[in-house]
Motif scaffolding. Sequence first.
Motif: not given
Lengths: 233, 200
Positions: A80, A107, B75-76, B78-79, B82-83, B116, B121-122, B125
């Motif tokens: 990530a 993604l 900007f963080l 995504t990171l 997911i966490l 996963t 996640l999609g 976002l």
Amino acid sequence: MTERVSYLRELTKGFLRENPTLRLVLGTCPTLAISISVTGALGMGAAATAVLLCSNVVISALRSVIPDKVRIPAYITIIAGLVTVVQLLVKAFLPAIDAALGIYLPLITVNCIILGRADGYANSHNIPAAACDALGMGVGFTGALCLMGAVREVLGAGSFAGHSLPFWGTTVSPILIFLLPPGGFFVYGLLIAVANRISQKKGKPTAEEAGCAGCVCAASCPDGKKNKGGDTA
Amino acid sequence: MIHITKELAAIFFTAVLTQNFVLAKFLGICPFLGVSKKLHTAVGMSLAVIFVMALATCATYPINKYLLETNGLTFLQTLVFILVIAALVQLVEIALKRFLKPLYRSLGIYLPLITTNCAVLGVVLLNVTRQYTFAQAMVNSVGGGAGFLLAMVLFAGVRSRMEHDDIPKALRGLPSTLIAASLVALSFLGLGGVVEKIFA
């Protein structure tokens, strides 16, 4: 000398023999979604290859440090972070590619090629081998993505990488359905069928059933245990 | 009030039908192809996805709004997302195992697969890029999950019919599955414009 030969083998196996898209059937989501144009496919392939190369190298370097129990969360964090770097670079320097990829760019984090190579290869091989593996897999992914993008763009939009082709428009109009979601599934299915046919002639196993064998989650998957795919190693 | 309800209904039905997560947006293709062989596994997986999608939206929305946006740390996203999803799935699994054994037995086995899953996640976002309010984000997540369930159930039916068909050798297995998915996606294409017409 033998070392060098085996590195070459690690590099080239991803091109055709163990092509991640057509043979291992990994990373299907971006393959289907992005392959409506050659340009987008190339951008996606390059971004994924960059992340894959960096993640394989970092994970291979840290393979003795990361405890086995928390390895998957550790890999996801590393991946990530790298995706964020690539995302910022693409946004800054290639805004057109960023617009074409949309949410599929972040993604890449959950693209199973990257996590699959991290868990299946990088954590048990040294850095040069992991880098070769990543480059080979990345090129294989990009190649398959571009092939699919070319088929769909030529048939569906009558153009190649944005340049309209002379045949379409005058005699026949392009077949729009190839650009729409059903066309994506259809072209992907046919490409895998072609790959299967070629490997059957050579006496090799067909593509994994639904790619479960290459998936990191296969061990905990209720269906994955039952249908163990053919071996590709 | 009616206006808001209409808007939410439009988001829900768009996510289920016209912008179906699996068949139009290609999110969560792996479980769609991998776990759709039998109806009961397809339903179990889909219910777990709906559950995790709703929870993930619940957890990430305030984090994004009050922690990342106010501090200029978008900007963080995504990171952090997911966490949060990975941690959440772990916690849910532990909690279900401890307190709700029957639910754990039916959904628990699918939970590790979902971290996963790009649909989760999609959706998180998408909610951020579309700048949804909390209610809109929740409706979009549950709608997306329901769309996943619908696609999985329909496809499990199609696959059980195909099981004993005589298919040319090269098309056996994955290629014929993908072509069947293409036909199911084609049927969803026919719904284009329906939601906009009804709720506009």
